[in-house]
Design a protein around this motif. Structure first.
Motif, mmCIF file in Angstrom:
data_model
loop_
_atom_site.group_PDB
_atom_site.id
_atom_site.type_symbol
_atom_site.label_atom_id
_atom_site.label_comp_id
_atom_site.label_asym_id
_atom_site.label_seq_id
_atom_site.Cartn_x
_atom_site.Cartn_y
_atom_site.Cartn_z
ATOM 1 N N TRP A 11 5.823 -16.543 7.734
ATOM 2 C CA TRP A 11 4.572 -17.249 7.987
ATOM 3 C C TRP A 11 3.587 -17.003 6.864
ATOM 4 C CZ3 TRP A 11 0.174 -14.161 9.590
ATOM 5 C CH2 TRP A 11 0.472 -12.820 9.818
ATOM 6 N N CYS A 12 2.632 -17.926 6.772
ATOM 7 C CA CYS A 12 1.536 -17.780 5.825
ATOM 8 C C CYS A 12 0.287 -18.355 6.485
ATOM 9 C CB CYS A 12 1.836 -18.469 4.503
ATOM 10 S SG CYS A 12 2.109 -20.229 4.647
ATOM 11 N N GLU A 13 -0.845 -17.931 5.994
ATOM 12 C CA GLU A 13 -2.105 -18.333 6.614
ATOM 13 C C GLU A 13 -3.226 -18.205 5.593
ATOM 14 O OE1 GLU A 13 -4.228 -20.073 8.993
ATOM 15 O OE2 GLU A 13 -2.454 -19.382 10.062
ATOM 16 N N THR A 14 -4.242 -19.014 5.726
ATOM 17 C CA THR A 14 -5.492 -18.832 4.988
ATOM 18 C C THR A 14 -6.619 -18.812 6.005
ATOM 19 O OG1 THR A 14 -5.873 -21.197 4.653
ATOM 20 C CG2 THR A 14 -4.614 -20.059 2.957
ATOM 21 N N VAL A 15 -7.569 -17.907 5.785
ATOM 22 C CA VAL A 15 -8.706 -17.767 6.694
ATOM 23 C C VAL A 15 -9.980 -17.791 5.861
ATOM 24 C CG1 VAL A 15 -9.826 -16.302 8.428
ATOM 25 C CG2 VAL A 15 -7.318 -16.343 8.266
ATOM 26 N N LEU B 222 -5.910 -14.725 2.158
ATOM 27 C CA LEU B 222 -4.571 -15.301 2.078
ATOM 28 C C LEU B 222 -3.590 -14.325 2.705
ATOM 29 C CD1 LEU B 222 -4.592 -16.500 -1.653
ATOM 30 C CD2 LEU B 222 -5.237 -17.789 0.394
ATOM 31 N N VAL B 223 -2.663 -14.848 3.489
ATOM 32 C CA VAL B 223 -1.740 -14.000 4.244
ATOM 33 C C VAL B 223 -0.313 -14.515 4.089
ATOM 34 C CG1 VAL B 223 -1.206 -13.059 6.529
ATOM 35 C CG2 VAL B 223 -3.570 -13.678 5.955
ATOM 36 N N VAL B 224 0.619 -13.594 3.854
ATOM 37 C CA VAL B 224 2.046 -13.883 3.872
ATOM 38 C C VAL B 224 2.688 -12.815 4.736
ATOM 39 C CG1 VAL B 224 4.160 -14.077 2.507
ATOM 40 C CG2 VAL B 224 2.003 -14.865 1.561
ATOM 41 N N GLY B 225 3.538 -13.239 5.671
ATOM 42 C CA GLY B 225 4.194 -12.269 6.543
ATOM 43 C C GLY B 225 5.611 -12.670 6.871
ATOM 44 N N ASP B 226 6.367 -11.710 7.388
ATOM 45 C CA ASP B 226 7.752 -11.954 7.764
ATOM 46 C C ASP B 226 8.129 -11.022 8.908
ATOM 47 O OD1 ASP B 226 10.418 -12.687 7.893
ATOM 48 O OD2 ASP B 226 10.985 -11.659 6.044
ATOM 49 N N VAL B 227 8.407 -11.611 10.068
ATOM 50 C CA VAL B 227 8.887 -10.834 11.204
ATOM 51 C C VAL B 227 10.349 -10.506 10.952
ATOM 52 C CG1 VAL B 227 9.368 -10.894 13.683
ATOM 53 C CG2 VAL B 227 7.253 -11.883 12.798
ATOM 54 N N MET B 228 10.747 -9.277 11.249
ATOM 55 C CA MET B 228 12.124 -8.854 11.008
ATOM 56 C C MET B 228 13.080 -9.593 11.938
ATOM 57 S SD MET B 228 11.567 -4.847 10.320
ATOM 58 C CE MET B 228 10.414 -4.320 9.059
ATOM 59 N N GLY B 229 14.163 -10.084 11.354
ATOM 60 C CA GLY B 229 15.163 -10.819 12.115
ATOM 61 C C GLY B 229 15.024 -12.312 11.915
ATOM 62 N N THR C 45 6.518 -7.420 8.199
ATOM 63 C CA THR C 45 5.846 -7.070 6.955
ATOM 64 C C THR C 45 4.728 -8.086 6.739
ATOM 65 O OG1 THR C 45 7.288 -8.413 5.563
ATOM 66 C CG2 THR C 45 7.966 -6.123 5.971
ATOM 67 N N CYS C 46 3.712 -7.685 5.983
ATOM 68 C CA CYS C 46 2.571 -8.571 5.781
ATOM 69 C C CYS C 46 1.831 -8.172 4.511
ATOM 70 C CB CYS C 46 1.647 -8.487 6.995
ATOM 71 S SG CYS C 46 0.336 -9.718 7.025
ATOM 72 N N LEU C 47 1.382 -9.152 3.773
ATOM 73 C CA LEU C 47 0.566 -8.921 2.577
ATOM 74 C C LEU C 47 -0.701 -9.745 2.719
ATOM 75 C CD1 LEU C 47 0.304 -7.754 -0.349
ATOM 76 C CD2 LEU C 47 1.302 -9.921 -1.121
ATOM 77 N N LEU C 48 -1.846 -9.087 2.574
ATOM 78 C CA LEU C 48 -3.138 -9.759 2.644
ATOM 79 C C LEU C 48 -3.798 -9.730 1.273
ATOM 80 C CD1 LEU C 48 -4.665 -8.234 5.907
ATOM 81 C CD2 LEU C 48 -3.204 -10.220 5.672
ATOM 82 N N ALA C 49 -4.423 -10.841 0.915
ATOM 83 C CA ALA C 49 -5.182 -10.936 -0.332
ATOM 84 C C ALA C 49 -6.525 -11.573 -0.014
ATOM 85 C CB ALA C 49 -4.434 -11.769 -1.362
ATOM 86 N N GLN C 50 -7.586 -10.795 -0.152
ATOM 87 C CA GLN C 50 -8.932 -11.319 0.054
ATOM 88 C C GLN C 50 -9.457 -11.764 -1.310
ATOM 89 O OE1 GLN C 50 -12.667 -8.944 0.808
ATOM 90 N NE2 GLN C 50 -12.154 -9.595 2.891
ATOM 91 N N ILE C 51 -9.632 -13.078 -1.460
ATOM 92 C CA ILE C 51 -10.045 -13.672 -2.720
ATOM 93 C C ILE C 51 -11.553 -13.875 -2.709
ATOM 94 C CG2 ILE C 51 -9.713 -15.618 -4.300
ATOM 95 C CD1 ILE C 51 -7.129 -14.086 -3.742
ATOM 96 N N ASP C 52 -12.231 -13.357 -3.734
ATOM 97 C CA ASP C 52 -13.675 -13.527 -3.878
ATOM 98 C C ASP C 52 -13.945 -14.162 -5.246
ATOM 99 O OD1 ASP C 52 -16.428 -13.374 -4.107
ATOM 100 O OD2 ASP C 52 -16.555 -11.307 -3.384
#
Length: 181
Positions: A52-56, A65-72, A119-126
């Motif tokens: 999954w990915c998301e922007t908030v 910015l968000v990128v994640g992956d549920v195991m399995g 797993t998840c990676l967050l990036a707060q862009i300013d």
């Protein structure tokens, strides 16, 4: 055999539509940020899963910015992915630093023992300040691509996956340089 092939094609079509719906366009970032997304599933046996990915949108022109992956793989991973994604939207609305968003996601997920780790990676862009703040929960590192097309990984402290209840997420802040993506 022909009936079986048609049924397989129909199921594959439904699975493809489900994956596209689950990976529907993430939220809209601020107009000062362009986001491009491309998803390529690995293999053909599990076309639906927990990626999954998301922007908030955040205050003051910032975007998370968000990128994640549920195991399995499979439907169970997709269901857990939607739970993580919904929780993330709720937590991110409080405009916390990325490492604190991960901590709260981990707390929520670890209270539900049936939820798979992710797993998840967050990036707060300013863009106004030219900064990006990153935090990782077991995810692969982000790469910066320079004007010549060279890709370099960013050194981000990696905490444990979400849902483990272990916490320990740390931020890393970098200056964004023009011509880098």
């Amino acid at each position: 055999h022909i009936r079986h092939a048609r049924e397989h094609d129909a199921v594959s079509s439904i699975i493809g539509k489900l994956q596209r719906a689950l990976l529907a366009e993430p939220g809209r970032p601020h107009p000062n940020l362009d986001v491009a997304i491309r998803y390529l599933p690995v293999g053909h046996s599990a076309l639906v899963g927990g990626d999954w990915c998301e922007t908030v949108r955040l205050h003051f022109g910032r975007t998370l910015l968000v990128v994640g992956d549920v195991m399995g793989h499979g439907l169970e991973a997709a269901v857990d992915m939607t739970a993580y994604r919904s929780s993330l939207r709720y937590i991110a609305s409080a405009d916390l630093p990325p490492h604190r968003v991960l901590r709260q996601l981990d707390d929520m997920a670890s209270d539900e023992p049936e939820r798979r780790p992710a797993t998840c990676l967050l990036a707060q862009i300013d863009p106004n300040r030219g900064l990006v703040t990153l935090a990782s929960a077991g995810h692969l590192p982000p790469f910066v691509i320079d004007a010549d097309g060279r890709a370099t990984p960013l050194p981000v402290p990696v905490g444990p996956p979400l849902g483990t209840g272990l916490g320990g997420y740390e931020p890393a802040t970098f200056r964004m340089a023009p011509g880098r993506h």
